[in-house]
Design an enzyme around this catalytic site. Structure first.
Site, mmCIF file in Angstrom:
data_model
loop_
_atom_site.group_PDB
_atom_site.id
_atom_site.type_symbol
_atom_site.label_atom_id
_atom_site.label_comp_id
_atom_site.label_asym_id
_atom_site.label_seq_id
_atom_site.Cartn_x
_atom_site.Cartn_y
_atom_site.Cartn_z
ATOM 1 N N ARG A 90 0.978 -1.086 0.084
ATOM 2 C CA ARG A 90 0.067 0.021 0.141
ATOM 3 C C ARG A 90 0.967 1.354 0.107
ATOM 4 N NH1 ARG A 90 -4.715 -2.367 2.699
ATOM 5 N NH2 ARG A 90 -6.405 -0.920 2.620
ATOM 6 N N ARG A 161 -18.099 -2.898 9.513
ATOM 7 C CA ARG A 161 -16.477 -2.936 10.081
ATOM 8 C C ARG A 161 -16.440 -1.550 10.532
ATOM 9 N NH1 ARG A 161 -12.731 -4.657 5.227
ATOM 10 N NH2 ARG A 161 -11.659 -3.013 5.841
HETATM 11 P P1 AMP Z 1 -8.336 -3.482 4.261
HETATM 12 O O1 AMP Z 1 -9.160 -4.467 4.884
HETATM 13 O O2 AMP Z 1 -7.382 -3.828 3.348
HETATM 14 O O3 AMP Z 1 -9.087 -2.161 3.756
HETATM 15 O O4 AMP Z 1 -7.386 -2.968 5.511
HETATM 16 C C1 AMP Z 1 -7.896 -2.367 6.755
HETATM 17 C C2 AMP Z 1 -7.053 -1.408 7.417
HETATM 18 O O5 AMP Z 1 -5.825 -2.267 7.699
HETATM 19 C C3 AMP Z 1 -6.350 -0.590 6.816
HETATM 20 O O6 AMP Z 1 -7.270 0.591 6.800
HETATM 21 C C4 AMP Z 1 -5.129 -0.005 7.383
HETATM 22 O O7 AMP Z 1 -5.378 0.436 8.623
HETATM 23 C C5 AMP Z 1 -4.791 -1.728 7.824
HETATM 24 N N1 AMP Z 1 -3.873 -2.071 6.611
HETATM 25 C C6 AMP Z 1 -4.260 -3.215 5.735
HETATM 26 N N2 AMP Z 1 -3.128 -3.213 4.737
HETATM 27 C C7 AMP Z 1 -2.290 -2.498 5.236
HETATM 28 C C8 AMP Z 1 -1.388 -2.170 4.537
HETATM 29 N N3 AMP Z 1 -0.595 -2.992 3.380
HETATM 30 N N4 AMP Z 1 -0.220 -1.393 5.043
HETATM 31 C C9 AMP Z 1 -0.540 -0.453 5.953
HETATM 32 N N5 AMP Z 1 -1.840 -0.669 6.578
HETATM 33 C C10 AMP Z 1 -2.689 -1.783 6.359
#
Ligand code: AMP
Length: 216
Positions: A90, A161
């Site tokens: 990311r 969520r």
């Molecule tokens: P997601 O389910 O992929 O939208 O991730 C939910 C949350 O987890 C994000 O908003 C971040 O706070 C954290 N997160 C997930 N993947 C990453 C990543 N690659 N780098 C940093 N934070 C992450």
């Protein structure tokens, strides 16, 4: 042929939904950094509380920790036949770290599908996203829809969520634009990016995605 896939796209673009289809198709693990952090936040620990606070603010977890947990997961034997990364990398440092860790285990990314969805639609999708607390199915629902799983063998209760609360959603989309969108040119420059219109129906996106992967 081995598929080592990085799903790129903003929160709400449909990465998780499509990754689940790819798992059925290719029988390779789905590695979602968001799911890994959701597991960590559930633990009654200092780290769990720290991660929860970061996630609920819409910010990113620091690169060092994120890279470490993904590296540990990718080193597991089931990833030797390929993998689907969802939500990682990311940031640019994460993308560089991914290249390095794959080199060390004799692997390389084969394709980077990028699901493109306009920001205003992302905010709407995330604000309407409800997840089943029993089977994990995801639904898009309006305020007056019943918050019950539609699968007749499940009927679990749906929850939103914490990071899909409206205040956090806008921040997450902004964070994508600032930190993650530079990866579009990073992978495009290396000939790996395949842009897909993520505003089509789920089935249409799947067709486009499978076609993009087949052409590799
Ligand atoms: P997601 O389910 O992929 O939208 O991730 C939910 C949350 O987890 C994000 O908003 C971040 O706070 C954290 N997160 C997930 N993947 C990453 C990543 N690659 N780098 C940093 N934070 C992450």
């Amino acid at each position: 042929m081995k598929n080592s896939i990085v799903m790129l796209g903003a929160p709400g673009a449909g990465k998780g939904t499509q990754a689940a289809v790819l798992v059925q198709q290719f029988h390779i693990p789905h590695i979602s950094s968001g799911d890994m952090f959701r597991a960590i936040r559930k633990s009654d620990s200092e780290l769990g509380r720290r991660v929860a606070a970061i996630m609920d603010s819409g910010a990113l977890v620091p690169d060092e920790l994120t890279i470490q947990i993904v590296q540990d997961r990718l080193s597991k034997p089931d990833c030797q036949t390929g993998f689907i990364l969802d939500g990682f990398p990311r940031t640019q440092p994460q993308a560089l770290a991914l290249d390095e860790m794959l080199k060390n285990i004799g692997q390389a990314i084969t394709v980077v599908p990028y699901l493109h969805v306009r920001s205003e639609l992302l905010v709407e999708r995330l604000s309407n996203r409800w997840t089943c607390n029993t089977c994990g199915s995801v639904y898009s629902l309006g305020p007056n829809d019943a918050k019950v799983c539609k699968k007749s063998d499940c009927l679990g209760t749906l929850y939103r969520r914490p990071d899909d609360e409206p205040a956090t959603v806008t921040e997450r989309v902004k964070v994508f634009e600032k930190n993650t969108s530079p990866l579009i040119s990073y992978y495009s420059d290396r000939g790996l990016l395949r842009q897909i219109d993520g505003e089509q129906t789920v089935d249409q996106v799947t067709v486009a995605l499978l076609a993009a992967i087949a052409k590799v």
